[in-house]
Write an enzyme that holds these catalytic residues in place. Sequence first.
Site, PDB file in Angstrom:
ATOM      1  CG  ASP A 264       0.438   2.887  -6.644  1.00 40.46           C
ATOM      2  OD1 ASP A 264       0.617   3.632  -5.761  1.00 40.46           O
ATOM      3  OD2 ASP A 264      -0.551   3.047  -6.978  1.00 40.46           O
TER       4      ASP A 264
ATOM      5  N   GLY B 190     -12.679   2.338  -1.455  1.00 41.21           N
ATOM      6  CA  GLY B 190     -11.194   2.004  -1.215  1.00 41.21           C
ATOM      7  C   GLY B 190     -10.840   0.633  -2.265  1.00 41.21           C
TER       8      GLY B 190
ATOM      9  CG  ASP C  12      -6.334   1.915  -7.592  1.00 42.45           C
ATOM     10  OD1 ASP C  12      -5.632   1.000  -7.011  1.00 42.45           O
ATOM     11  OD2 ASP C  12      -6.828   2.881  -7.038  1.00 42.45           O
TER      12      ASP C  12
ATOM     13  CD  GLU D 109      -2.957  -0.590   0.057  1.00 40.76           C
ATOM     14  OE1 GLU D 109      -3.322  -0.198  -1.227  1.00 40.76           O
ATOM     15  OE2 GLU D 109      -3.733  -1.479   0.491  1.00 40.76           O
TER      16      GLU D 109
ATOM     17  CE1 TYR E 123      -2.737   7.650  -2.905  1.00 41.36           C
ATOM     18  CE2 TYR E 123      -1.960   9.119  -4.332  1.00 41.36           C
ATOM     19  CZ  TYR E 123      -2.257   7.862  -3.987  1.00 41.36           C
ATOM     20  OH  TYR E 123      -1.864   7.168  -4.797  1.00 41.36           O
TER      21      TYR E 123
END
Length: 395
Positions: free
Chosen positions: A45, A135, A184, A42, A234
């Site tokens: 990326d 999520g 994603d 998590e 984020y």
Amino acid sequence: MISPIPPLKDLMEAAVAAFREQFGDAPNIAACAPGRVNLIGEHTDYNEGFVFPMALPLVTILVGRERDGDICRIFTLAEGPNEPKLVEFLVPKIQKLEPGSPKWANYIKGVVAKFPGEVPAFDAVVVTSVPLGGGVSSSASLEVATFTFLEQLVPNLRVEQLNKALVCQKAEHDFAGMPCGIMDQFISVMGKTDHALLIDCRSCEGRLVPMKDAGVVVLVTNSNVKHELTGSEYPMRRRQCETAAATLGKKSLREASSADLEANKDKLDSETYRRARHVITEIKRTEEAADALERGDYKRFGHLMVESHNSLRDDYEVSCKELDMLVETALEMRDEGVFGSRMTGGGFGGCTVTLLKKEAVERVVECINSRYQSTGNKATFFVVGASEGTRALQC
Ligand code: GAF
């Protein structure tokens, strides 16, 4: 208590019926794309690290057809915030597309705007079984389904799978204002039935890891809370990672080891240090976890999931009390067959992912459910198998 996975056929029927009602005709094009659950890896990326998601049997579908003129019309059946369900815009050839309101349409407009081919006018209906804002990548599934839909509208176009994911990621950056990594969109394009995908976000290569053990299942638990922090937190996490990498003299945190970090500890403020520690340790955990799963070592995999959660909670600070409670309650049932549990996705609400023995599912769900109710919230549960990435559907 466990929510059923809506069959594709039912979603299609609902979409086709809504299309007829809205636009008075039958659609002749359809596409779907899945949401995802990330098993481990998590916030790695965008640091060029590893992630290890699988595609969900929960999907977003677009049905539609080309129309005359220059106007695109899209209607959504998705339950969302109180926004108009119908949106109209001019094709990009006539007017440059800009993000705006309603927000749900930005994901579609973004992909239309960046599509590598001339998009004609069309009508479409959107339907989804991916929980919104949970999520599990409802946005990526909408972007990727839109791309696959448009591919059928524009003849003789061949787009590589990676490019497809990259265009959808760019749409999310520019039209939803979310500077996401590639995970994603990548898994929504390239997911495979009965496999998780270890993605190397530096080389953009994937390694499929089989996930078909009749005795072991993946449980996705939706906390049904969404703390509205993701928007600002984020990008801040991303910046902190970039600062840490630059301070360590590295292109990205993927290039850094724990020893590099310790050697430079006094050059970083304590928060940035902890952010980097999460990323560096999580990248290692993820690689190791994929190997553990490959050899069927669920115990080790579960242990790494728990380490990942603790690191996200303490070092990266993207968990919340609801997610912590869901994870803690699941872990109290280790003796019953729970291997591991962790928050999944960006954080600040959304879902947890738990790996456990199939025979334990009912008891575990019952226990989590009753404990979680005491917070005044209600959890929802999905038992999921790894599913296929985006594809065109028969109308
Ligand atoms: C969100 C982002 F979109 C992904 O790119 C990833 O960074 C994830 O949060 C955290 O792992 O889903």
